[in-house]
Design an enzyme around this catalytic site. Structure first.
Site, PDB file in Angstrom:
ATOM      1  N   LYS A 281      54.376  25.960  52.134  1.00 65.92           N
ATOM      2  CA  LYS A 281      55.069  27.047  51.452  1.00 65.92           C
ATOM      3  C   LYS A 281      56.568  26.758  51.593  1.00 65.92           C
ATOM      4  O   LYS A 281      57.050  26.473  52.682  1.00 65.92           O
ATOM      5  CB  LYS A 281      54.684  28.378  52.123  1.00 65.92           C
ATOM      6  CG  LYS A 281      54.820  29.577  51.222  1.00 65.92           C
ATOM      7  CD  LYS A 281      54.100  30.806  51.749  1.00 65.92           C
ATOM      8  CE  LYS A 281      54.444  31.997  50.860  1.00 65.92           C
ATOM      9  NZ  LYS A 281      53.672  33.189  51.152  1.00 65.92           N
ATOM     10  N   GLU A 371      41.827  45.622  52.168  1.00 70.36           N
ATOM     11  CA  GLU A 371      42.136  47.053  52.139  1.00 70.36           C
ATOM     12  C   GLU A 371      40.916  47.906  52.463  1.00 70.36           C
ATOM     13  O   GLU A 371      41.014  48.927  53.161  1.00 70.36           O
ATOM     14  CB  GLU A 371      42.698  47.446  50.771  1.00 70.36           C
ATOM     15  CG  GLU A 371      44.132  46.975  50.511  1.00 70.36           C
ATOM     16  CD  GLU A 371      44.262  45.508  50.144  1.00 70.36           C
ATOM     17  OE1 GLU A 371      43.224  44.836  49.936  1.00 70.36           O
ATOM     18  OE2 GLU A 371      45.409  45.007  50.071  1.00 70.36           O
ATOM     19  N   ARG A 399      42.119  49.873  45.939  1.00 69.26           N
ATOM     20  CA  ARG A 399      41.013  48.985  46.297  1.00 69.26           C
ATOM     21  C   ARG A 399      39.990  49.636  47.215  1.00 69.26           C
ATOM     22  O   ARG A 399      38.866  49.187  47.319  1.00 69.26           O
ATOM     23  CB  ARG A 399      41.560  47.784  47.085  1.00 69.26           C
ATOM     24  CG  ARG A 399      42.034  46.675  46.277  1.00 69.26           C
ATOM     25  CD  ARG A 399      41.043  45.542  46.284  1.00 69.26           C
ATOM     26  NE  ARG A 399      41.362  44.693  45.160  1.00 69.26           N
ATOM     27  CZ  ARG A 399      41.641  43.403  45.244  1.00 69.26           C
ATOM     28  NH1 ARG A 399      41.597  42.805  46.407  1.00 69.26           N
ATOM     29  NH2 ARG A 399      41.916  42.731  44.170  1.00 69.26           N
TER      30      ARG A 399
END
Ligand SMILES: Cc1ncc(C[n+]2csc(CCOP(=O)(O)OP(=O)(O)O)c2C)c(N)n1
Length: 639
Positions: A281, A371, A399
């Site tokens: 990243k 979630e 969610r």
């Protein structure tokens, strides 16, 4: 576009990639990186993840026949190189801005964006759906999902793999493993991915021994069992193989030539192929490689060319954000009550649980992008006497709706939901706007719901939610508030009690949360009555009845959807009390609101002072026009 980018300036679509030599793709990757760093320094946006997907995007568009073949980017915050290669290079500088490129892939923006995304972990399900369609339609399309290691933590991914492994689907999954979510990844699965080095040894061992053993059935059988054992011990791919995928890797996701070789090998293979790529990243921009979390997204001007310094976020004011206020309150309450635990689904920084996680590491739970699990694990904790505080964005609680109803609300468990990013969120746009929470929470029995209008009230509401012996949600917007003084020892509020902020006449504005400030501004000019409603559930019925009886028009104002929202609740009270006072509901219209500058968007949908006043005037004009009886209420304009 200029001579700084000799290759990139020739790429207007993936077709322009095809004539390039493989060696040129390496230079192209370098140009794309430089172009992104330069452009995002102007406009800001998601950053580190995009530096990590350059080679993947190039290799996929080079080798596959897009858009006929489908690439589905999970989440989509890392799809800028894909956007650049698919005709949107020259508009990258507009990304996330009003009328600019969408922050994530969007079907309405480009035929290359095969699936609209923003919330994570949907790509394998969507890809499987497309693979099934390809099979039924005999289209021969290839379907490719690109998913990060962070996104792999969600249950949906495993639901999709479980399904894919059981049917005869052809699917390619690229696991883009940069060993980061926004924050460092959490959980057993991420540890599992980390065992990559040993698997290289294993892969070599397996390929060599397969050749030797293939004509020796008994030994082969023994070896197979040994292999299972070995795999279980050292290979990150075992889990996927057990689920029916062919696992390949790990490979270097920045080695274009190697990437192309691997992709060519698996491109036409049947079944579910999972290629595990290791990427960095922030690749190619040192500060981001060193601090991928900080550089997940950057503000414009993050790179100061003059003195060569770099900082991912713009210089901040000292004013605390709503998230900071939540984070401070959580630390304070945890200090006083050792039953308090904090839970976040992968948004440790965004929800500002950093300080809490440092002070109370054993009471802070980052559960990954999960979630549903975050809500049910909180329910379990509450059953046993802990005081769980779930820090979750309004948009992501969508969610976990069944978990909220089934696991928390039905048993009436004391779980606090700190709902961040309620209302419009700006650059992240449609998928991230917190526009539905009031409507989707309001219809759930047992819920207490509060909408905060300033910093101090946020603290009071969190305290109220904490003291309440049942499920309670406090919603607050992204960013900063009106900058009121915060009392550290904030008292709690009386549940269901609104606050009369200004006594005016004729028209009463019933303001929810962030809309209190524009309502107060208008009231000064037009002598409106203003009520700070504070509670969306239970509503202050006495206050509503009282203002309905003493005013000619009630106006509800909220930064949430009108349909089923807080204003609808006020309508229900009037109907139940058989009060016929005219009422106007102002809020987010029944549409999805795009990305852009929040103030401009609020203006566009009539949720600033000007828009609220305009709607009141339009409404009173309509009333006077359609019913002459309202003529006697011509004093509406209060002049
Ligand atoms: C359902 C959902 N929860 C949380 C988020 C916020 N979010 C956006 S990107 C991200 C991290 C994703 O990590 P990974 O898939 O590894 O991608 P990377 O950023 O490392 O490239 C998170 C948590 C989201 N988009 N969707």
């Amino acid at each position: 576009m200029n001579e700084k980018y000799p290759l990139l300036q020739q790429i207007d679509s993936p077709a322009d990639l095809k004539p390039l030599e493989e060696a040129q793709l390496v230079d192209l990757a370098q140009e794309i990186r430089e172009f992104m760093i330069h452009t995002l320094n102007q406009c800001g946006g998601h950053f580190a993840g995009n530096l990590g997907t350059v080679e993947i995007a190039i290799a996929l568009h080079y080798l596959f026949d897009t858009p006929r073949d489908r690439i589905i980017w999970d989440v989509g915050h890392q799809a800028y190189p894909h956007k650049i290669l698919t005709g949107r290079r020259d508009r990258l500088h507009t990304i996330r801005q009003t009328n600019g490129l969408a922050p994530f892939p969007s079907r309405s923006e480009s035929e290359y964006d095969t699936f609209s995304v923003g919330h994570s972990s949907t790509s394998i399900s969507a890809a499987l759906g497309m693979a099934i369609a390809a099979q039924q339609q005999k289209s021969g399309r290839k379907i490719i999902s690109v998913i990060g290691d962070g996104a792999m933590s969600a249950g949906m991914v495993f639901e999709a793999l479980n399904h894919a492994g059981a049917i005869d689907a052809n699917l390619l999954i690229i696991l883009n493993d940069n060993d980061m979510s926004i924050s460092p990844p959490v959980g057993a699965l991420s540890n599992y991915f980390a065992r990559t080095l040993s698997s290289k040894l294993y892969t070599g061992f397996r390929e060599g021994s397969k050749k030797v053993l293939q004509h020796m059935p008994t030994i082969k059988d023994f070896a197979r069992r040994t292999e299972e054992h070995l795999k279980g011990m050292i290979v990150p791919g075992t889990l996927f193989e057990e689920l029916g995928c062919t696992y390949l890797g790990p490979f270097d996701g920045h080695d274009i030539k190697g990437l192309l070789r691997t992709l060519r090998n698996v491109k036409d293979l049947p079944g579910v192929q999972l290629i595990h790529l290791i990427t960095a990243k922030g690749k190619g921009y040192e500060p981001a490689e060193k601090d991928p979390e900080g550089y997940h997204a950057v503000s414009p001007g993050f790179y100061d060319k003059d003195n060569g310094s770099s900082s991912p976020v713009a210089k901040q004011t000292n004013q605390p954000t709503y998230s900071n206020i939540f984070g401070d309150w959580l630390c304070d309450i945890a200090e006083q009550d050792e039953r308090v635990v904090g839970i976040t689904p992968a948004m440790l920084g965004g929800s500002d649980l950093i300080k809490f996680s440092e002070k109370f590491p054993e009471r802070c739970f980052d559960v990954g992008i999960a979630e549903q699990h975050a809500v049910t694990v909180a329910a379990g904790m509450a059953c046993e006497g802990l005081k769980p505080i779930v820090a979750i964005y309004s948009t992501f609680l969508q969610r976990a709706y069944d978990q909220l109803i089934h696991d928390v609300a039905i048993p009436n468990l004391p779980v606090v939901f700190a709902l961040d990013r309620a209302g419009l969120v700006g650059g992240d746009g449609t998928t991230h706007n917190g526009q539905f929470d009031l409507a989707y929470l309001r219809c759930i029995p047992n819920m207490v719901i509060m909408a905060s209008s300033d910093e101090n009230e946020t603290r009071q509401m969190l305290q109220t939610a904490y003291l309440h012996n049942g499920p309670a949600a406090v919603r607050y917007p992204r960013g900063t508030g009106p900058n009121v003084h915060i009392k550290k020892d904030a008292s709690s509020l009386m549940i269901g009690k609104a606050e009369l902020r200004q006594q005016g006449k004729n028209i009463a504005l019933l303001a929810f949360g962030s809309m209190l400030q524009p309502c107060l501004t208008l009231a000064q000019q037009y002598n409106y009555t203003v009520v700070n409603m504070r509670f969306v559930k239970p509503l202050d019925e006495n206050m509503i009845t009282q203002v309905a009886k003493t005013h000619n028009l009630l106006v509800t104002v909220e930064e949430g959807c009108i349909v089923g929202g807080a204003g609808s609740g006020v309508n229900e009270v009037l109907a139940a009390q058989q009060l016929s006072t005219p009422i106007l509901n102002i809020g987010i219209p029944d549409e999805f609101i795009p990305h852009g500058n929040t103030q401009q968007l609020l203006h566009a949908i009539g949720l600033d002072t000007e828009g609220i006043q305009r709607q009141i005037e339009q409404h009173t004009t309509t009333l006077t026009t359609i019913d002459p009886a309202f003529g006697k209420l011509a004093c509406y304009n209060n002049k």
